[in-house]
Design an enzyme around this catalytic site. Sequence first.
Site, short mmCIF file in Angstrom:
data_model
loop_
_atom_site.label_atom_id
_atom_site.label_comp_id
_atom_site.label_asym_id
_atom_site.label_seq_id
_atom_site.Cartn_x
_atom_site.Cartn_y
_atom_site.Cartn_z
N ARG A 142 5.59 7.44 13.23
CA ARG A 142 5.59 8.02 11.89
C ARG A 142 5.05 9.44 11.90
O ARG A 142 4.09 9.74 12.60
CB ARG A 142 4.70 7.15 10.98
CG ARG A 142 4.71 7.54 9.52
CD ARG A 142 3.72 6.68 8.74
NE ARG A 142 2.38 7.26 8.70
CZ ARG A 142 1.28 6.57 8.42
NH1 ARG A 142 1.34 5.27 8.19
NH2 ARG A 142 0.11 7.17 8.39
N HIS A 147 4.70 -0.01 0.17
CA HIS A 147 5.49 -0.72 1.16
C HIS A 147 4.67 -1.81 1.84
O HIS A 147 3.44 -1.83 1.78
CB HIS A 147 6.08 0.25 2.20
CG HIS A 147 5.07 1.10 2.90
ND1 HIS A 147 4.47 2.19 2.31
CD2 HIS A 147 4.54 1.03 4.15
CE1 HIS A 147 3.63 2.75 3.15
NE2 HIS A 147 3.64 2.06 4.28
N ASP A 155 0.51 5.21 1.75
CA ASP A 155 -0.22 5.77 2.89
C ASP A 155 -1.28 6.79 2.47
O ASP A 155 -1.06 7.62 1.58
CB ASP A 155 0.76 6.45 3.86
CG ASP A 155 1.68 5.44 4.54
OD1 ASP A 155 1.22 4.29 4.76
OD2 ASP A 155 2.83 5.79 4.85
N HIS A 180 0.83 -1.20 0.00
CA HIS A 180 0.00 0.00 0.00
C HIS A 180 0.87 1.25 0.00
O HIS A 180 2.07 1.22 0.30
CB HIS A 180 -0.93 0.01 1.22
CG HIS A 180 -0.20 0.18 2.52
ND1 HIS A 180 0.52 -0.86 3.10
CD2 HIS A 180 -0.07 1.24 3.35
CE1 HIS A 180 1.06 -0.43 4.23
NE2 HIS A 180 0.73 0.85 4.40
#
Length: 271
Positions: A262, A247, A99, A97
Amino acid sequence: MGDGLTIQPLTACIGAEVGGVDLADVDDVTFDALHKAFLDHKVLFFRDQHLSVEEHIEFGRRWGELEIHPFAREGAAPEIVQIESTADQPYAASNWHSDVTWRECPSLGSILRARVVPPAGGDTLWADACAAYDRLGDEWHDRLDGLTASHDWLKVFGRRLSEEEREASREQHPVVHHPVVRTHPETGAKGIYTNRSFVTHVDDVEADESEEILERLERAIMDPNVQCRFRWQTDSIAFWDNRCTQHFATNDFWPETRIVERVTVIGDTPY
C-alpha cells in the site's frame, strides 16, 4: 473520459471497476476522468496492473504527498507498507476502519496492490460512510452534530512497541480529536468518521453514551446496503477514499499466504 477508459459500477452505492488504463502511464485527460470516478464511486478497482514499486509510488504521487507510516512494516521503499499473512503469522485487518485516522491530517486515500493472493478468500469489503450516515435519519443527525471523538494509534500499534518506544511515539503522535461526522472537502457530503480501531471514545459525553454512539455508527457501517466486496487477483489494485469510506479485510484464508502493498496519500484536517 480518456480514450478506451471504462468504468463499471460494482453496486448502486459504492465501488467501480475501471478498465482500459495502464496506471504506469496516465495522461492528464485520463487522470481527470479517474478523479471524477474516484469522487463518484469512492473506491476504484483495477485488474492486471503490472507496476514496478517506483510506478506504484509515482501513481500515488499524482494524487498528493505520500506518507511514511511510523509503525507499519516497510516494504521495498519507505512509502510502501507491506501487509503479509502466512501460515506462521496470520494477519488481516478484520475490523471496519479508515486508515491512519489517528493523524492530525489523516489519509486522503490508499492505493493497495495485491502481490500474492490465496486461491480463495482474502477479499476486502468497503462501506460508503456517507450513505451510512444518510440512513441514520434526522434524529441521529441532530444528536451527532458538533460531536468529536478521540483517535489514538496506541490501540492498534502500541503492543508492537516497548514502553520507552511508546513514550517517544506519543510525543510525536499525540491523541487527536476529529468530528464524529466529517465533511468531505471536495464533495461536501457528510459521513461517519469513527471506527473501532483508533477511536477510544466520543469526547465530552458519559462513557455509556459514548459506547452507544460508537456502536450505533459501527452498525450503520456494517449494513450490506452501503457496501461492496472485491475479490483480489495478482496485480489487482484498489484505490479508495479514506475521507468517506471504511474497509474490512476478511480473515478466511489461513493457512494460505496473502501479501499486499500500500501507498497512502496524505489528506487534510477533517472538519
